[in-house]
Design an enzyme around this catalytic site. Structure first.
Site, short mmCIF file in Angstrom:
data_model
loop_
_atom_site.label_atom_id
_atom_site.label_comp_id
_atom_site.label_asym_id
_atom_site.label_seq_id
_atom_site.Cartn_x
_atom_site.Cartn_y
_atom_site.Cartn_z
N MET A 30 0.85 -1.20 0.00
CA MET A 30 0.00 0.00 0.00
C MET A 30 0.88 1.25 0.00
O MET A 30 0.44 2.33 0.39
CB MET A 30 -0.94 -0.02 1.21
CG MET A 30 -1.89 -1.21 1.16
SD MET A 30 -3.44 -0.94 2.01
CE MET A 30 -2.86 -0.72 3.68
N GLY A 31 2.14 1.09 -0.41
CA GLY A 31 3.04 2.24 -0.50
C GLY A 31 3.59 2.64 0.86
O GLY A 31 3.58 1.86 1.80
N ALA A 32 4.10 3.90 0.94
CA ALA A 32 4.82 4.39 2.12
C ALA A 32 5.89 3.34 2.48
O ALA A 32 5.94 2.83 3.60
CB ALA A 32 3.87 4.64 3.30
N HIS A 37 9.52 -3.45 3.37
CA HIS A 37 9.12 -3.73 1.99
C HIS A 37 10.34 -4.09 1.13
O HIS A 37 10.27 -4.95 0.26
CB HIS A 37 8.46 -2.49 1.36
CG HIS A 37 7.15 -2.13 1.98
ND1 HIS A 37 6.99 -1.00 2.76
CD2 HIS A 37 5.94 -2.74 1.95
CE1 HIS A 37 5.72 -0.93 3.16
NE2 HIS A 37 5.07 -1.98 2.70
N LYS A 149 5.03 -9.69 9.71
CA LYS A 149 4.47 -8.77 10.71
C LYS A 149 2.95 -8.88 10.72
O LYS A 149 2.32 -8.84 11.76
CB LYS A 149 4.89 -7.34 10.46
CG LYS A 149 4.42 -6.43 11.59
CD LYS A 149 4.85 -5.04 11.45
CE LYS A 149 3.99 -4.23 10.57
NZ LYS A 149 2.62 -4.01 11.02
N ASP A 150 2.37 -9.02 9.52
CA ASP A 150 0.91 -9.19 9.43
C ASP A 150 0.61 -10.68 9.43
O ASP A 150 0.21 -11.26 8.42
CB ASP A 150 0.40 -8.51 8.16
CG ASP A 150 0.62 -7.01 8.22
OD1 ASP A 150 0.11 -6.38 9.15
OD2 ASP A 150 1.36 -6.48 7.37
N GLN A 153 -2.90 -11.83 8.50
CA GLN A 153 -3.10 -11.62 7.05
C GLN A 153 -2.42 -12.75 6.26
O GLN A 153 -3.00 -13.31 5.32
CB GLN A 153 -2.52 -10.26 6.65
CG GLN A 153 -2.39 -10.06 5.15
CD GLN A 153 -1.99 -8.65 4.78
OE1 GLN A 153 -2.80 -7.75 4.82
NE2 GLN A 153 -0.75 -8.44 4.38
N SER A 185 6.84 -0.45 9.96
CA SER A 185 5.47 -0.37 9.44
C SER A 185 5.29 1.01 8.81
O SER A 185 5.87 1.99 9.29
CB SER A 185 4.50 -0.52 10.62
OG SER A 185 3.23 -0.05 10.27
N ARG A 187 2.78 2.73 9.11
CA ARG A 187 2.10 3.56 10.11
C ARG A 187 3.08 4.26 11.05
O ARG A 187 2.73 5.26 11.66
CB ARG A 187 1.13 2.71 10.94
CG ARG A 187 -0.09 2.32 10.16
CD ARG A 187 -1.19 1.84 11.10
NE ARG A 187 -2.47 1.85 10.46
CZ ARG A 187 -2.92 0.90 9.66
NH1 ARG A 187 -2.20 -0.16 9.44
NH2 ARG A 187 -4.10 1.00 9.07
#
Ligand code: PAF
Length: 281
Positions: A30-32, A37, A149-150, A153, A185, A187
């Site tokens: 989702m970018g950022a 990543h 981390k997820d 998911q 993250s 976030r």
């Protein structure tokens, strides 16, 4: 790096690569983008010939509209990071391309999406499964890379792939951490310097609970330790669970097994963070 928002373009490129016998590694994001990543991209480079990334902030997986609005978006920085880190193709679709006003399909994963994240963010995993299915159908990768981390998911996406017969391999990639232990993250970008420092409590809580369980103490003892760490702290604990990584059921005994994972979520200010740690690693 080739960048496109068109499904036809990406499918033409993928067919071309596949006709040359190349294997496609896919990193949906989702970018950022951050180092976490980049470690997914590194893993994709190792396993596949062509690395395809997507950047799409998927509205159907947000259960809180403010969270969607505030989700960090840095497309230009992301593009240069991807370019410099070996991504071959970037898929950057619009809402119109991905949904065209439609959002009717719902997924239900039984017990898997009713606990932990699913309990606090009902509908979240339906949105994740929907967008991931769309992306898999568009990109048709041989491998898809997801961060550990997820964890929930990852478990749900493995189930999705198995049940819908997606012809690809899911490759889990280990959590990347800041020097203070904070799991990387997107976030984290919304945390002030002071909050980033305080956010290490999640890692600390997981580490202390792990130690206690390794010394054969009970789940209750571990939960007490975690609760007391948070009781005098500005961070707010949402949940701490000891589960097995296959069906995400709570474990009450036999902790010292390879499938035991400790999961935590909570808030620093209005930023929600999650983290997890395997008991044996
Ligand atoms: O993990 C994420 O960044 C997202 O949930 C994903 C898998 C890209 C789907 O939007």
């Amino acid at each position: 790096m080739i960048s496109t928002g068109s499904i036809a373009d990406i499918q033409a490129l993928i067919s071309q690569f596949k006709s040359e016998g190349k294997k496609i590694g896919f990193v949906p994001t989702m970018g950022a983008l951050h180092e976490g990543h980049l470690s997914l991209i590194d893993a994709a480079k190792e396993k596949a010939d062509i690395v395809v990334c997507s950047i799409y902030v998927n509205p159907t997986q947000f259960t809180n509209q403010d969270d969607l609005k505030q989700y960090p978006r840095n497309v230009e920085t992301d593009k240069s990071l991807l370019e410099n880190n070996g991504c071959d193709v970037l898929f950057l679709p619009s809402d119109d391309v991905m949904y065209a006003g439609r959002n009717t399909i719902k997924f239900d994963f039984g017990d898997l999406d009713k606990v932990m994240e699913g309990k606090f963010r009902p509908g979240h995993f339906s949105g994740v499964a929907l967008i991931v299915s769309k992306l898999f159908n568009i990109v048709q990768p041989n491998y898809a890379f997801f961060g550990q981390k997820d964890l929930q998911q990852l478990t749900i996406i493995k189930k999705l792939v198995e049940e819908l017969f997606f012809n690809l391999e899911i490759v889990p990639v280990a959590i990347k951490r800041e020097p203070n232990g904070l799991a990387m993250s997107s976030r984290n970008e919304r945390l002030s310097k002071e909050e980033r420092h305080e956010a290490q409590i999640f890692y600390k809580a997981l580490s202390e609970a792990k130690l206690i369980l390794k010394q054969n103490h009970s789940a209750e003892n571990a939960k007490e330790i975690v609760k007391s760490l948070f009781s005098n702290h500005r961070a707010q604990l949402e949940y701490f669970e000891i589960v097995n990584d296959k069906d995400l059921h709570s474990k009450t005994k036999n902790y010292l097994e390879a499938d035991t994972v400790l999961c935590i979520a909570g808030f620093i200010g209005n930023v929600r963070l999650i983290d997890n740690m395997y008991l044996i690693s």
